[in-house]
Write a protein that holds these residues in place. Sequence first.
Motif, PDB file in Angstrom:
ATOM      1  N   PRO A  63       0.812  -1.231   0.000  1.00  0.00           N
ATOM      2  CA  PRO A  63       0.000   0.000   0.000  1.00  0.00           C
ATOM      3  C   PRO A  63       0.841   1.275   0.000  1.00  0.00           C
ATOM      4  CG  PRO A  63      -0.357  -1.297   2.011  1.00  0.00           C
ATOM      5  CD  PRO A  63       0.493  -2.117   1.109  1.00  0.00           C
ATOM      6  N   ASN A  64       2.089   1.198   0.471  1.00  0.00           N
ATOM      7  CA  ASN A  64       2.869   2.438   0.519  1.00  0.00           C
ATOM      8  C   ASN A  64       3.395   2.868  -0.854  1.00  0.00           C
ATOM      9  OD1 ASN A  64       4.935   0.675   0.044  1.00  0.00           O
ATOM     10  ND2 ASN A  64       5.933   0.964   2.039  1.00  0.00           N
ATOM     11  N   ARG A  65       3.071   2.113  -1.917  1.00  0.00           N
ATOM     12  CA  ARG A  65       3.451   2.524  -3.278  1.00  0.00           C
ATOM     13  C   ARG A  65       2.495   3.598  -3.798  1.00  0.00           C
ATOM     14  NH1 ARG A  65       7.828   2.563  -3.946  1.00  0.00           N
ATOM     15  NH2 ARG A  65       7.766   2.464  -1.698  1.00  0.00           N
ATOM     16  N   ILE A  66       1.296   3.625  -3.213  1.00  0.00           N
ATOM     17  CA  ILE A  66       0.239   4.524  -3.688  1.00  0.00           C
ATOM     18  C   ILE A  66      -0.072   5.537  -2.588  1.00  0.00           C
ATOM     19  CG2 ILE A  66      -2.228   4.628  -4.285  1.00  0.00           C
ATOM     20  CD1 ILE A  66      -0.878   3.278  -6.423  1.00  0.00           C
ATOM     21  N   GLU A  67      -0.174   6.785  -2.962  1.00  0.00           N
ATOM     22  CA  GLU A  67      -0.599   7.798  -2.000  1.00  0.00           C
ATOM     23  C   GLU A  67      -1.874   8.449  -2.510  1.00  0.00           C
ATOM     24  OE1 GLU A  67       3.806   8.791  -0.233  1.00  0.00           O
ATOM     25  OE2 GLU A  67       2.834  10.298  -1.497  1.00  0.00           O
ATOM     26  N   ILE A  68      -2.651   8.967  -1.562  1.00  0.00           N
ATOM     27  CA  ILE A  68      -3.972   9.427  -1.958  1.00  0.00           C
ATOM     28  C   ILE A  68      -4.152  10.901  -1.625  1.00  0.00           C
ATOM     29  CG2 ILE A  68      -6.421   9.131  -1.401  1.00  0.00           C
ATOM     30  CD1 ILE A  68      -5.438   6.033  -1.184  1.00  0.00           C
TER      31      ILE A  68
ATOM     32  N   THR B 197     -13.522   7.518   5.867  1.00  0.00           N
ATOM     33  CA  THR B 197     -12.743   7.025   4.722  1.00  0.00           C
ATOM     34  C   THR B 197     -11.246   7.205   4.963  1.00  0.00           C
ATOM     35  OG1 THR B 197     -14.537   7.583   3.231  1.00  0.00           O
ATOM     36  CG2 THR B 197     -12.369   7.307   2.242  1.00  0.00           C
ATOM     37  N   VAL B 198     -10.881   8.386   5.415  1.00  0.00           N
ATOM     38  CA  VAL B 198      -9.460   8.655   5.632  1.00  0.00           C
ATOM     39  C   VAL B 198      -8.916   7.725   6.718  1.00  0.00           C
ATOM     40  CG1 VAL B 198      -7.768  10.376   6.331  1.00  0.00           C
ATOM     41  CG2 VAL B 198      -9.658  11.034   4.850  1.00  0.00           C
TER      42      VAL B 198
ATOM     43  N   GLN C 257      -5.643   3.024   8.064  1.00  0.00           N
ATOM     44  CA  GLN C 257      -5.469   1.709   8.699  1.00  0.00           C
ATOM     45  C   GLN C 257      -4.968   0.678   7.697  1.00  0.00           C
ATOM     46  OE1 GLN C 257      -9.354   1.135  10.330  1.00  0.00           O
ATOM     47  NE2 GLN C 257      -8.971   2.722  11.893  1.00  0.00           N
ATOM     48  N   ALA C 258      -5.382   0.843   6.437  1.00  0.00           N
ATOM     49  CA  ALA C 258      -4.962  -0.121   5.425  1.00  0.00           C
ATOM     50  C   ALA C 258      -3.543   0.148   4.933  1.00  0.00           C
ATOM     51  CB  ALA C 258      -5.939  -0.095   4.256  1.00  0.00           C
ATOM     52  N   GLY C 259      -2.926   1.213   5.440  1.00  0.00           N
ATOM     53  CA  GLY C 259      -1.523   1.463   5.103  1.00  0.00           C
ATOM     54  C   GLY C 259      -1.290   2.464   3.987  1.00  0.00           C
ATOM     55  N   PHE C 260      -2.344   3.153   3.561  1.00  0.00           N
ATOM     56  CA  PHE C 260      -2.171   4.170   2.516  1.00  0.00           C
ATOM     57  C   PHE C 260      -1.915   5.525   3.164  1.00  0.00           C
ATOM     58  CE2 PHE C 260      -4.972   0.960   0.644  1.00  0.00           C
ATOM     59  CZ  PHE C 260      -4.256   0.650  -0.505  1.00  0.00           C
ATOM     60  N   LYS C 261      -1.008   6.277   2.548  1.00  0.00           N
ATOM     61  CA  LYS C 261      -0.771   7.633   3.026  1.00  0.00           C
ATOM     62  C   LYS C 261      -1.830   8.565   2.446  1.00  0.00           C
ATOM     63  CE  LYS C 261       4.018   8.453   4.011  1.00  0.00           C
ATOM     64  NZ  LYS C 261       5.282   8.862   3.432  1.00  0.00           N
ATOM     65  N   VAL C 262      -2.311   9.484   3.268  1.00  0.00           N
ATOM     66  CA  VAL C 262      -3.300  10.438   2.777  1.00  0.00           C
ATOM     67  C   VAL C 262      -2.715  11.853   2.807  1.00  0.00           C
ATOM     68  CG1 VAL C 262      -5.584  11.422   3.144  1.00  0.00           C
ATOM     69  CG2 VAL C 262      -5.199   8.983   3.541  1.00  0.00           C
TER      70      VAL C 262
ATOM     71  N   ILE D 228      -8.685  14.845  11.247  1.00  0.00           N
ATOM     72  CA  ILE D 228      -8.243  13.878  10.248  1.00  0.00           C
ATOM     73  C   ILE D 228      -6.766  13.540  10.393  1.00  0.00           C
ATOM     74  CG2 ILE D 228      -7.884  13.605   7.763  1.00  0.00           C
ATOM     75  CD1 ILE D 228     -10.546  14.786   7.367  1.00  0.00           C
ATOM     76  N   PRO D 229      -6.459  12.256  10.415  1.00  0.00           N
ATOM     77  CA  PRO D 229      -5.052  11.864  10.567  1.00  0.00           C
ATOM     78  C   PRO D 229      -4.300  12.003   9.252  1.00  0.00           C
ATOM     79  CG  PRO D 229      -6.423   9.917  10.397  1.00  0.00           C
ATOM     80  CD  PRO D 229      -7.352  11.091  10.310  1.00  0.00           C
TER      81      PRO D 229
END
Length: 699
Positions: free
Chosen positions: A294-299, A316-317, A322-327, A345-346
Amino acid sequence: MEGTVGTGNYVHKTKLNLRTDFFNKADEWLADDYNYSSLCMITFDIQNFHFFNKWYGREAGDMLLKAVGDFLYNIEQSGEAICGYIGGDNFSVLFGYNGYMINKITDNLQEIVRAYAKNDLSISAAFGAYKYAEGDNKYSAVEIYDYTVDALKNLKDSNINWIDPSIVQKREEELRMLPEIINALDNNEFIFFLQPKCHLKTRKIIGSEALVRWISPTRGMVPPGYFISLLEDHGLITSLDLLIWEQVCAKIREWMDEGLYVPPISVNVSRVDILQLDVPLTFEHLTKKYNLEPNRIEIEITESAYTDDEAKIINTVNRLHQAGFKVLIDDFGSGYSSLNILKDIPADVLKLDMKFLGDHNQTDSKGNSIIESVLEMSRRLHIPSIIEGVEHEEQVLNLMDLGCEFAQGYYYYKPMPQDDFKMLITNDSIVGKKAPDKTTRITEKSHLQQFYEYFVKAADVNINSGKYTFLKTDSLHREINVPEASTIKEYAERFINLGIIHHDDVAGYIKLFDKDYLLKRIANGSNKFLHSLRYFKDGKYEWVLFEITVPNDFDPIDNPTLLFTWKNIGVRYQSSEDLLYLLSLNFHKLLRVNLESQRFESLHVNKDELTKKKGYSEKIGLWLKNFAKTGNVHSDDVENYLKFANTKKMQKHFEKSDEPLSISYRRLVGEEFVTVTMTICKSLQYTKQRPIVLLYLKD
Ligand code: C2E
Ligand code: CA
Ligand code: CA
């Protein structure tokens, strides 16, 4: 509404033009040698007319329609207008645009409806209106009528909505493009470009952002500005975004399989996506499908999204997180919600855009202080930030000074085709591995506390009425705003009149409370107003940045609310000032003086000193002399005092010596003379060119 209400009887009885006749006659009028730009069309309907029928019976409904029809028939007989019954409860009038006629028609119709509906306020007249503009003769009456219906549907607070030809034109162009875009979605005409994100100093690439492009066989390459909001409005953005996200994942997989190191790629997520999709689940599926961490993709989620459905977006954020994506919070600081976002929001990274941080060609101190204060805040919250829209070298140098680490912008790279980007990352020496990363996050509570500390005061202001609501206040506010000032301008004037705003900073400050000035600047595209000022608090002046933020959804009539904030920017001065403050507790007065320019400012003045009459000259030498000459110094001490108060002599002394200078004299306090000591010493900032000294008065 046609055909759905009424008994249908009215249509047989009315003397008014019916639909087709009305449009034909109107077209004749338009075809006549008439000055188009002075015509207008108003369409009228009765809000909740079906309830009226239900409650009072259809006979009564017909009577009401008849009363309306009779009134309009008389208007048409006068020759000033063409009136028609379109069907249902819809009537339309075409006439020469003038205030008297508009009022006559709308007021009378409203009165007729009220008279029939007795006290039911839910039954009222509503108007959709269109004023012809130059060149509108290309539209037929029925087209204009459609616009008025559109206006009627989008009625807001008032009972009449005028639709703007420019809005109509834009909508028309967009609508024409819509089928083409839908087609393009099917034909896979959308691809993405990549724009590198760089380490500010080393220029190394630490990531990139995927930006959609439409490669149209007829139009060429179309940037997203032309179609994103249109797709959002029609609920179609999600199809596009799903396509792009998948393309991005597939591309990362492809490059990784070729053995390349691919720094994280960020994708844009629209607020509509969040409302229509399960975004976290979608990304989990995609990363699983392409076997990516998940850390290959950032949102990237734009700040304005957070105003919509807060709970859903926060959820959602959190789940993405929690799923490991950076926002990343995109366009941070552009809108109204900046404050609340950080509270709830974190976010992993704040993305600031130069264009929202003041004039991006300017490197002046005000532009700096805003970037600086946002950077300072992000540092305090341990949230890294990246600045986008960096175009010039001066900006880079400046950002370096301000402690900024990461940037994205034309200065480094423009968005580029995927293959060009691949060429770049094939070269190891231009890829960096140090990405913006969150250091340990402070606990929620202290985070909030620090966050609120960041603002001295914050208020919602209705620019039309001047009414305000404070979201955060300080002690001074509570002391001074009693009784409550009725407008924000009056509020500001109170602080000015008490000398709480430094007199040098008043002129620029009060201007920002002028309604006409603000509205004019907003109409010209300004969305932020800044003014730094010195604010007297706890015995000293502090630098405060006063800021007016124009929310994205600001509308001078329907949503005239602006956000006014005051924040501390004196961080740099703080430590030395704190020390001075401690010292100052013993002093009547503590001034910082430049002996060369003779300018001075109060760092501390006792409350009783503050109320003393002002109006002395601003030069310290004159100020001291006037002080003696107006009877404040005992007559026996005046001569000595004046000898001492010679700034040239002081300057000579300090060139050779670090020893303070001091004098004791009798000074008038209330009714009697008290002996005080005035001391002048070198400040830490003292240089020969800028001989800054401190002057203090002690018992
Ligand atoms: P954004 O997310 O804020 O993207 C940054 C925009 O700034 C991009 O415009 C980029 O080309 C432009 N930019 C980058 N550096 C500079 C610079 O130094 N100076 C200037 N003047 N501009 C710079 P672009 O590609 O036209 O995208 C516009 C907006 O469209 C994006 O703003 C984003 O909100 C939206 N968008 C782009 N791609 C997608 C997508 O795949 N999905 C969704 N939902 N929205 C997208
Ligand atoms: Ca973005
Ligand atoms: Ca952005």
